[in-house]
Design an enzyme around this catalytic site. Structure first.
Site, PDB file in Angstrom:
ATOM      1  N   ASP A 119      37.662  44.460  39.805  1.00  0.00           N
ATOM      2  CA  ASP A 119      37.498  43.012  39.930  1.00  0.00           C
ATOM      3  C   ASP A 119      37.166  42.659  41.389  1.00  0.00           C
ATOM      4  O   ASP A 119      37.881  43.076  42.303  1.00  0.00           O
ATOM      5  CB  ASP A 119      38.822  42.349  39.498  1.00  0.00           C
ATOM      6  CG  ASP A 119      38.728  40.840  39.391  1.00  0.00           C
ATOM      7  OD1 ASP A 119      37.634  40.333  39.096  1.00  0.00           O
ATOM      8  OD2 ASP A 119      39.769  40.179  39.591  1.00  0.00           O
ATOM      9  N   ASP A 149      30.981  41.929  44.308  1.00  0.00           N
ATOM     10  CA  ASP A 149      31.026  40.493  44.590  1.00  0.00           C
ATOM     11  C   ASP A 149      30.337  40.190  45.921  1.00  0.00           C
ATOM     12  O   ASP A 149      30.955  40.235  46.984  1.00  0.00           O
ATOM     13  CB  ASP A 149      32.481  39.992  44.611  1.00  0.00           C
ATOM     14  CG  ASP A 149      32.546  38.483  44.818  1.00  0.00           C
ATOM     15  OD1 ASP A 149      31.473  37.868  45.002  1.00  0.00           O
ATOM     16  OD2 ASP A 149      33.658  37.934  44.788  1.00  0.00           O
ATOM     17  N   HIS A 152      39.817  30.091  41.445  1.00  0.00           N
ATOM     18  CA  HIS A 152      40.954  31.006  41.331  1.00  0.00           C
ATOM     19  C   HIS A 152      42.275  30.302  41.660  1.00  0.00           C
ATOM     20  O   HIS A 152      42.285  29.323  42.401  1.00  0.00           O
ATOM     21  CB  HIS A 152      40.762  32.201  42.269  1.00  0.00           C
ATOM     22  CG  HIS A 152      39.619  33.084  41.866  1.00  0.00           C
ATOM     23  ND1 HIS A 152      38.407  33.080  42.496  1.00  0.00           N
ATOM     24  CD2 HIS A 152      39.510  33.991  40.860  1.00  0.00           C
ATOM     25  CE1 HIS A 152      37.586  33.945  41.909  1.00  0.00           C
ATOM     26  NE2 HIS A 152      38.232  34.516  40.916  1.00  0.00           N
ATOM     27  N   LYS A 156      43.572  24.169  40.259  1.00  0.00           N
ATOM     28  CA  LYS A 156      42.129  24.192  40.019  1.00  0.00           C
ATOM     29  C   LYS A 156      41.487  22.805  40.074  1.00  0.00           C
ATOM     30  O   LYS A 156      40.322  22.673  40.395  1.00  0.00           O
ATOM     31  CB  LYS A 156      41.846  24.832  38.662  1.00  0.00           C
ATOM     32  CG  LYS A 156      42.347  26.278  38.580  1.00  0.00           C
ATOM     33  CD  LYS A 156      41.846  26.934  37.314  1.00  0.00           C
ATOM     34  CE  LYS A 156      42.545  28.257  37.049  1.00  0.00           C
ATOM     35  NZ  LYS A 156      42.230  29.256  38.060  1.00  0.00           N
ATOM     36  N   SER A 210      42.293  30.819  34.231  1.00  0.00           N
ATOM     37  CA  SER A 210      43.660  30.630  33.744  1.00  0.00           C
ATOM     38  C   SER A 210      43.875  29.170  33.332  1.00  0.00           C
ATOM     39  O   SER A 210      43.258  28.262  33.893  1.00  0.00           O
ATOM     40  CB  SER A 210      44.676  31.014  34.833  1.00  0.00           C
ATOM     41  OG  SER A 210      44.916  32.413  34.802  1.00  0.00           O
ATOM     42  N   ASN A 257      38.242  35.724  32.661  1.00  0.00           N
ATOM     43  CA  ASN A 257      39.206  36.380  33.562  1.00  0.00           C
ATOM     44  C   ASN A 257      40.518  35.602  33.681  1.00  0.00           C
ATOM     45  O   ASN A 257      40.503  34.394  33.937  1.00  0.00           O
ATOM     46  CB  ASN A 257      38.612  36.471  34.975  1.00  0.00           C
ATOM     47  CG  ASN A 257      37.543  37.527  35.092  1.00  0.00           C
ATOM     48  OD1 ASN A 257      37.126  38.113  34.097  1.00  0.00           O
ATOM     49  ND2 ASN A 257      37.110  37.784  36.306  1.00  0.00           N
ATOM     50  N   VAL A 258      41.615  36.339  33.578  1.00  0.00           N
ATOM     51  CA  VAL A 258      42.941  35.714  33.658  1.00  0.00           C
ATOM     52  C   VAL A 258      43.868  36.556  34.530  1.00  0.00           C
ATOM     53  O   VAL A 258      44.119  37.730  34.225  1.00  0.00           O
ATOM     54  CB  VAL A 258      43.554  35.586  32.245  1.00  0.00           C
ATOM     55  CG1 VAL A 258      44.988  35.066  32.321  1.00  0.00           C
ATOM     56  CG2 VAL A 258      42.713  34.675  31.365  1.00  0.00           C
ATOM     57  N   THR A 263      46.254  34.464  37.106  1.00  0.00           N
ATOM     58  CA  THR A 263      47.313  33.513  37.454  1.00  0.00           C
ATOM     59  C   THR A 263      48.322  33.315  36.319  1.00  0.00           C
ATOM     60  O   THR A 263      49.539  33.278  36.567  1.00  0.00           O
ATOM     61  CB  THR A 263      46.669  32.164  37.850  1.00  0.00           C
ATOM     62  OG1 THR A 263      45.864  32.387  39.013  1.00  0.00           O
ATOM     63  CG2 THR A 263      47.711  31.113  38.142  1.00  0.00           C
TER      64      THR A 263
HETATM   65  P1  13P Z   1      42.746  32.966  37.656  1.00  0.00           P
HETATM   66  O1  13P Z   1      43.281  32.803  39.035  1.00  0.00           O
HETATM   67  O2  13P Z   1      42.327  31.641  37.083  1.00  0.00           O
HETATM   68  O3  13P Z   1      43.677  33.674  36.749  1.00  0.00           O
HETATM   69  O4  13P Z   1      41.397  33.830  37.747  1.00  0.00           O
HETATM   70  C1  13P Z   1      41.453  35.227  37.800  1.00  0.00           C
HETATM   71  C2  13P Z   1      40.136  35.848  38.113  1.00  0.00           C
HETATM   72  O5  13P Z   1      39.092  35.251  38.082  1.00  0.00           O
HETATM   73  C3  13P Z   1      40.157  37.264  38.498  1.00  0.00           C
HETATM   74  O6  13P Z   1      38.914  37.724  38.893  1.00  0.00           O
HETATM   75  O1  G3H Z   2      40.243  36.878  41.567  1.00  0.00           O
HETATM   76  C1  G3H Z   2      41.269  37.274  42.087  1.00  0.00           C
HETATM   77  C2  G3H Z   2      42.332  37.911  41.268  1.00  0.00           C
HETATM   78  O2  G3H Z   2      43.241  36.933  40.837  1.00  0.00           O
HETATM   79  C3  G3H Z   2      42.975  39.035  42.016  1.00  0.00           C
HETATM   80  O3  G3H Z   2      43.845  38.564  42.979  1.00  0.00           O
HETATM   81  O4  G3H Z   2      43.167  39.803  45.036  1.00  0.00           O
HETATM   82  O5  G3H Z   2      45.447  38.778  44.829  1.00  0.00           O
HETATM   83  O6  G3H Z   2      44.856  40.807  43.500  1.00  0.00           O
HETATM   84  P1  G3H Z   2      44.344  39.563  44.162  1.00  0.00           P
HETATM   85 ZN    ZN Z   3      37.741  36.265  39.934  1.00  0.00          ZN
END
Ligand code: 13P
Ligand code: G3H
Ligand code: ZN
Length: 308
Positions: free
Chosen positions: A83, A105, A179, A183, A213, A253-254, A256
């Site tokens: 990710d 990214d 994120h 939001k 999320s 993507n989830v 949070t």
């Molecule tokens: P959330 O913060 O909305 O859960 O998004 C997660 C995400 O996009 C990880 O790449």
């Molecule tokens: O998009 C970001 C994800 O929620 C991952 O978060 O970089 O804190 O692990 P992190």
């Molecule tokens: Zn993301």
């Protein structure tokens, strides 16, 4: 079943008008919770690992945990995905380490630089059978290496040019999600018209929604009831995500919501049982909370139940 590629997963999701949930993983309990939900819902699933998660747990640890999960339930199609890959080198390490999908990214880079780094990853990944997700546009908010005060929504014509020139397999688009747990200040709004235009210009092409999320208010309330300070948190309403899933968005993507479910449960347990200090005491209900939340999401948001 060994790890699978998103290829068939997304083709079926696109045709069926549903999405596959991509859930962020950091440790054993989160992986077990997500896999328990995928198994009970008979749903395909994507386990995604951020640079931060990789640093926290170690890539090999995470892969071994996933291996154990696959052994326990071989009937569920599982993708392991990087990710927000910040560099070509990290994408390469994940590809070499057995990931079946990576995200590069370059959304924070100038357009031509985003194209160049995405193409570099595609050129390494494709001969090795690995899927590449890229991102165009900027989500407001802060990630580990990308910080943007403002949304920069994805331009539909640029999206077509970007996909054609890079050969990336799926594209994360910016249409108003962000994120984290905060939001929207006022009413939640997503630019569905833009999403529809992008989707029309890229027929059959899988799109990705980050920052998706829903920030369930029951978890926020539980966190706050048991000593947390999670004020004013607001996520993407579930019906909006469902709608996006029918408009070419194949991956949602989830992260949070997993953090909130886990933390709310642990806060509640420790407050109600101040005398206990065995981690299994609070990690078991926390793992169950993740499982229940993910099962709900697979059923009511992704629409991927029974698609395994
Ligand atoms: P959330 O913060 O909305 O859960 O998004 C997660 C995400 O996009 C990880 O790449
Ligand atoms: O998009 C970001 C994800 O929620 C991952 O978060 O970089 O804190 O692990 P992190
Ligand atoms: Zn993301």
């Amino acid at each position: 079943m060994p790890l699978t590629s998103p290829k068939e997963m997304f083709a079926a999701a696109y045709a069926g008008g549903y999405a596959v949930g991509a859930f962020n993983v950091n440790n054993m309990e989160i992986i077990q919770g997500i896999m328990g939900a995928a198994a009970s819902e008979k749903s395909p699933v994507i386990l995604q690992v951020s640079a931060g998660a990789r640093k926290y747990a170690g890539q090999v640890y995470i892969m071994k945990l996933v291996e154990a999960a696959l052994q326990e339930d071989p009937s569920i199609p599982v993708v392991v995905h990087l990710d927000h890959g910040p560099s070509f080198e990290m994408c390469r390490d994940c590809i070499d380490g057995g990931f079946t999908s990576v995200m590069i990214d370059g959304s924070h880079l100038p357009y031509e630089e985003n194209i160049a780094i995405t193409k570099q990853v595609v050129d390494y990944a494709h001969p090795r059978g690995v899927w590449v997700e890229a991102e165009l546009g900027k989500l407001a908010g802060i990630e580990e290496h990308v910080s943007s005060a403002e949304h920069v929504y994805t331009d539909p014509d640029e999206a077509v040019d970007f996909v054609r020139r890079t050969g990336c397999d799926s594209l994360a688009v910016a249409i108003g999600t962000s994120h984290g747990a905060y939001k929207f200040k006022g009413e939640a709004r997503l630019d569905f018209e833009r999403l529809q235009t992008i989707s029309n210009k890229l027929p059959g092409y899988p799109l990705v929604l980050h920052g998706a999320s829903s920030v369930p208010q029951e978890f926020v309330a539980l966190c706050n009831k048991y000593g947390g300070q999670v004020g004013g948190a607001k996520g993407v309403p579930e019906d909006m995500l469902r709608k996006a899933a029918g408009m070419g968005v194949c991956k949602i993507n989830v992260d949070t919501d997993i953090r909130l479910a886990l933390t709310a449960s642990i806060r509640q347990f420790l407050t109600e049982h101040p005398e206990q200090f065995d981690p299994r005491g609070y990690l078991k209900p926390a793992r169950d909370a993740v499982q229940n939340m993910v099962a709900h999401k697979i059923r009511n948001v992704m629409g991927s139940s029974g698609k395994a």
